[in-house]
Scaffold this motif. Structure first.
Motif, PDB file in Angstrom:
ATOM      1  N   THR A   1     -10.845   1.652  13.019  1.00 48.25           N
ATOM      2  CA  THR A   1      -9.855   1.841  14.086  1.00 48.25           C
ATOM      3  C   THR A   1      -8.433   1.708  13.571  1.00 48.25           C
ATOM      4  O   THR A   1      -7.490   2.102  14.246  1.00 48.25           O
ATOM      5  N   GLU A   2      -8.241   1.130  12.395  1.00 50.51           N
ATOM      6  CA  GLU A   2      -6.900   1.011  11.823  1.00 50.51           C
ATOM      7  C   GLU A   2      -6.958   1.409  10.355  1.00 50.51           C
ATOM      8  O   GLU A   2      -8.036   1.535   9.779  1.00 50.51           O
ATOM      9  N   ALA A   3      -5.807   1.601   9.746  1.00 52.65           N
ATOM     10  CA  ALA A   3      -5.746   2.035   8.353  1.00 52.65           C
ATOM     11  C   ALA A   3      -6.168   0.906   7.421  1.00 52.65           C
ATOM     12  O   ALA A   3      -5.924  -0.271   7.686  1.00 52.65           O
ATOM     13  N   LEU A   4      -6.778   1.285   6.336  1.00 50.78           N
ATOM     14  CA  LEU A   4      -7.152   0.338   5.295  1.00 50.78           C
ATOM     15  C   LEU A   4      -5.927   0.146   4.404  1.00 50.78           C
ATOM     16  O   LEU A   4      -5.414   1.090   3.826  1.00 50.78           O
ATOM     17  N   ARG A   5      -5.454  -1.083   4.321  1.00 49.00           N
ATOM     18  CA  ARG A   5      -4.280  -1.350   3.500  1.00 49.00           C
ATOM     19  C   ARG A   5      -4.747  -1.698   2.090  1.00 49.00           C
ATOM     20  O   ARG A   5      -5.368  -2.723   1.865  1.00 49.00           O
ATOM     21  N   ALA A   6      -4.428  -0.796   1.172  1.00 50.95           N
ATOM     22  CA  ALA A   6      -4.792  -0.998  -0.232  1.00 50.95           C
ATOM     23  C   ALA A   6      -3.624  -0.469  -1.062  1.00 50.95           C
ATOM     24  O   ALA A   6      -3.531   0.727  -1.310  1.00 50.95           O
ATOM     25  N   ASN A   7      -2.733  -1.372  -1.448  1.00 48.58           N
ATOM     26  CA  ASN A   7      -1.503  -0.947  -2.113  1.00 48.58           C
ATOM     27  C   ASN A   7      -1.747  -0.151  -3.395  1.00 48.58           C
ATOM     28  O   ASN A   7      -0.973   0.730  -3.726  1.00 48.58           O
ATOM     29  N   ASN A   8      -2.796  -0.481  -4.125  1.00 48.33           N
ATOM     30  CA  ASN A   8      -3.070   0.290  -5.340  1.00 48.33           C
ATOM     31  C   ASN A   8      -4.259   1.249  -5.143  1.00 48.33           C
ATOM     32  O   ASN A   8      -4.746   1.835  -6.098  1.00 48.33           O
ATOM     33  N   GLY A   9      -4.751   1.362  -3.919  1.00 44.71           N
ATOM     34  CA  GLY A   9      -5.859   2.269  -3.620  1.00 44.71           C
ATOM     35  C   GLY A   9      -7.212   1.754  -4.076  1.00 44.71           C
ATOM     36  O   GLY A   9      -8.170   2.513  -4.151  1.00 44.71           O
ATOM     37  N   THR A  10      -7.281   0.442  -4.379  1.00 43.03           N
ATOM     38  CA  THR A  10      -8.536  -0.135  -4.854  1.00 43.03           C
ATOM     39  C   THR A  10      -9.107  -1.062  -3.788  1.00 43.03           C
ATOM     40  O   THR A  10      -8.389  -1.901  -3.247  1.00 43.03           O
ATOM     41  N   PHE A  11     -10.395  -0.896  -3.483  1.00 41.98           N
ATOM     42  CA  PHE A  11     -11.043  -1.742  -2.475  1.00 41.98           C
ATOM     43  C   PHE A  11     -12.551  -1.678  -2.694  1.00 41.98           C
ATOM     44  O   PHE A  11     -13.047  -0.864  -3.478  1.00 41.98           O
ATOM     45  N   THR A  12     -13.267  -2.564  -2.028  1.00 38.97           N
ATOM     46  CA  THR A  12     -14.729  -2.566  -2.130  1.00 38.97           C
ATOM     47  C   THR A  12     -15.346  -2.316  -0.762  1.00 38.97           C
ATOM     48  O   THR A  12     -14.723  -2.584   0.271  1.00 38.97           O
ATOM     49  N   VAL A  13     -16.567  -1.788  -0.783  1.00 39.75           N
ATOM     50  CA  VAL A  13     -17.352  -1.624   0.435  1.00 39.75           C
ATOM     51  C   VAL A  13     -18.727  -2.229   0.162  1.00 39.75           C
ATOM     52  O   VAL A  13     -19.152  -2.340  -0.982  1.00 39.75           O
ATOM     53  N   SER A  14     -19.383  -2.633   1.229  1.00 33.40           N
ATOM     54  CA  SER A  14     -20.717  -3.215   1.103  1.00 33.40           C
ATOM     55  C   SER A  14     -21.737  -2.277   1.716  1.00 33.40           C
ATOM     56  O   SER A  14     -21.436  -1.521   2.639  1.00 33.40           O
ATOM     57  N   VAL A  15     -22.952  -2.361   1.182  1.00 30.75           N
ATOM     58  CA  VAL A  15     -24.059  -1.565   1.701  1.00 30.75           C
ATOM     59  C   VAL A  15     -25.002  -2.510   2.424  1.00 30.75           C
ATOM     60  O   VAL A  15     -25.430  -3.513   1.876  1.00 30.75           O
TER      61      VAL A  15
ATOM     62  N   VAL B   1      -6.655   5.501   4.262  1.00 31.97           N
ATOM     63  CA  VAL B   1      -6.084   4.579   3.267  1.00 31.97           C
ATOM     64  C   VAL B   1      -4.574   4.627   3.421  1.00 31.97           C
ATOM     65  O   VAL B   1      -3.953   5.686   3.475  1.00 31.97           O
ATOM     66  N   GLN B   2      -3.980   3.426   3.511  1.00 34.31           N
ATOM     67  CA  GLN B   2      -2.525   3.304   3.598  1.00 34.31           C
ATOM     68  C   GLN B   2      -2.051   2.622   2.328  1.00 34.31           C
ATOM     69  O   GLN B   2      -2.507   1.523   2.007  1.00 34.31           O
ATOM     70  N   ARG B   3      -1.174   3.301   1.582  1.00 32.50           N
ATOM     71  CA  ARG B   3      -0.651   2.730   0.335  1.00 32.50           C
ATOM     72  C   ARG B   3       0.859   2.668   0.435  1.00 32.50           C
ATOM     73  O   ARG B   3       1.501   3.542   0.979  1.00 32.50           O
TER      74      ARG B   3
END
Length: 169
Positions: free
Chosen positions: A86-100, A163-165
């Motif tokens: 519902t909102e932007a993912l804030r990742a200043n360097n574009g790096t993040f993790t997701v879980s399965v 993604v918001q950078r």
């Protein structure tokens, strides 16, 4: 060795169209040959036709069996978690993790493979926490596949996220 055994050896060793002759040798023993010996009275032996079985190809399993096997191997739950929808993912360097989230747990040779914007991303892994690096800002779709070699066993629903950078001048 018994005479029957010798006859069986001759029958096995000779081609199917060969004629077998039975005669009595100089010592008074019954003998068998594929050629009548010279100077000895030999009788042709009538052989029954040889039984032969053509190799058969097993029939292909019906399509229903394949679909049953696929549903039997399917995971009850396969989805990505840890992405804001519902909102932007804030990742200043574009790096993040997701879980399965997967139930039951990942089977033996199966691996996870991410699909970023419907394209395979990164290396397949058996760890249910997957990292994405240097992802461009904007809207993306992400899904996870369970693969076995190059075959897709199952795929999660796609999740759309932004993604918001922060770009520093």
């Amino acid at each position: 060795m018994g005479r029957g055994f010798l006859l069986m050896l001759l029958l096995i060793a000779l081609p199917a169209a060969a004629q077998i002759y039975k005669y009595t040798d100089a010592n008074g023993n019954t003998a068998y040959s594929n050629q009548p010996p010279d100077g000895v009275k030999a009788r042709p032996v009538e052989l029954p036709p040889l039984n032969s079985v053509a190799p058969s190809t097993p029939p292909a399993p019906p399509a229903e069996a394949n679909s049953r096997e696929q549903s039997r191997n399917a995971y009850e739950v396969l989805e990505l978690t840890g992405l804001p929808t519902t909102e932007a993912l804030r990742a200043n360097n574009g790096t993040f993790t997701v879980s399965v989230l997967i139930k039951p747990r990942l089977q033996g040779p199966h691996l996870f493979r991410l699909l970023l914007d419907e394209q395979p991303y990164g290396q397949p892994s058996n760890v249910p926490i997957l990292q994405l690096v240097n992802i461009d800002r904007g809207e993306h779709s992400l899904a996870v596949q369970v693969i076995n070699g190059e075959s897709v066993v199952q795929q999660s629903p796609s999740v759309t996220f932004t993604v918001q950078r922060v770009h520093k001048p």
